[in-house]
Design a protein around this motif. Sequence first.
Motif, mmCIF file in Angstrom:
data_model
loop_
_atom_site.group_PDB
_atom_site.id
_atom_site.type_symbol
_atom_site.label_atom_id
_atom_site.label_comp_id
_atom_site.label_asym_id
_atom_site.label_seq_id
_atom_site.Cartn_x
_atom_site.Cartn_y
_atom_site.Cartn_z
ATOM 1 N N ARG A 16 42.343 44.628 30.745
ATOM 2 C CA ARG A 16 42.527 44.363 32.172
ATOM 3 C C ARG A 16 43.823 43.611 32.425
ATOM 4 N NH1 ARG A 16 38.955 40.708 34.913
ATOM 5 N NH2 ARG A 16 40.124 41.297 36.789
ATOM 6 N N GLY A 251 41.344 47.280 38.969
ATOM 7 C CA GLY A 251 41.215 46.585 37.690
ATOM 8 C C GLY A 251 41.777 45.187 37.684
ATOM 9 N N ARG A 252 42.695 44.907 38.592
ATOM 10 C CA ARG A 252 43.254 43.551 38.673
ATOM 11 C C ARG A 252 42.340 42.663 39.519
ATOM 12 N NH1 ARG A 252 49.676 44.589 39.694
ATOM 13 N NH2 ARG A 252 49.686 42.304 39.827
#
Length: 309
Positions: A16, A251-252
């Motif tokens: 990630r 995803g962040r």
Amino acid sequence: MTDPAFIRQRRVTDGRDLAYPPLPEALVVPVYDNHTHLEIADGNDPLDYREQLDRASSVGVRGVVQVGNDVETSRWSAEMAAIEPRMLAAVALHPNDAPDYAERGELDDALAVIAELAGRPRVRAVGETGLDFFRTEAGPRRDAQFASFEAHIEIAKQNGIALQIHDRDAHAAVVSTLKRVGAPERTVFHCFSGDVELAEICADNGWYLSFAGNITFKNAPNLRAALRAAPRHLIMVETDAPFLTPMPYRGRPNAPYLIPHTLRAMAEYLETDASTLAAQVNSNTELVYGRWDSEPVGQPPSGPIGTIA
């Protein structure tokens, strides 16, 4: 007073990107994030709730509903909302946590805490509650989910506040429970995960559909179809931060200041302009939760915030 910035930590998964995305272009017409978890730390340099709200304000996100998932996070949410004018609170036991309380013989006591918190100033919703069949198979643990869900519905109705529903792989059971028990006047399907059929059921019953960043994901055509099928007066927007960060930052770490990405994507899917949609969403959100400035914030409570009595 102890004022903890965080009381949870998001699990770090391999690969990630842990950097927060940049600020988006500010919305011309402001909106609210009606479901977020600012008590959860995420990212290389976690943003506490003050920084989160400051960033949100700078891009046209005027307030948030801070949501509890258990006794501790619900208490934190209620007590932070009591002292922070940009925050309202929702309190509940998450359907994946309710079976754990039941197995420890603590479910009734935990529900009593939620009932007490639901009556506090600036607590405007019971949530997130509901059913999650993705992680829970049929049996005693699922029975505990049903018992907890029904108790939360009653708490919301007793206090005249909204209900925020978590529904994962349980659409039919959630709908049948709401119809059997009687849904609160203002019922919100948080992070709407259904299809056109569920959107039409919500429309028929006057239930709200709240869309999160996953509506921007390539693999979510069902959510975009549901959005197009939903009446505009029942649509809201949320982050579910720190999860479900919208494209192009999937995803962040997610945060309320990223709502403009989701709102603009929704406007594109609906073939309207962002300001028109924002005005409608803003009105819908205030109809569900009331105005953020209708109750003044109070003095900080004595003792540690978020601790279990």
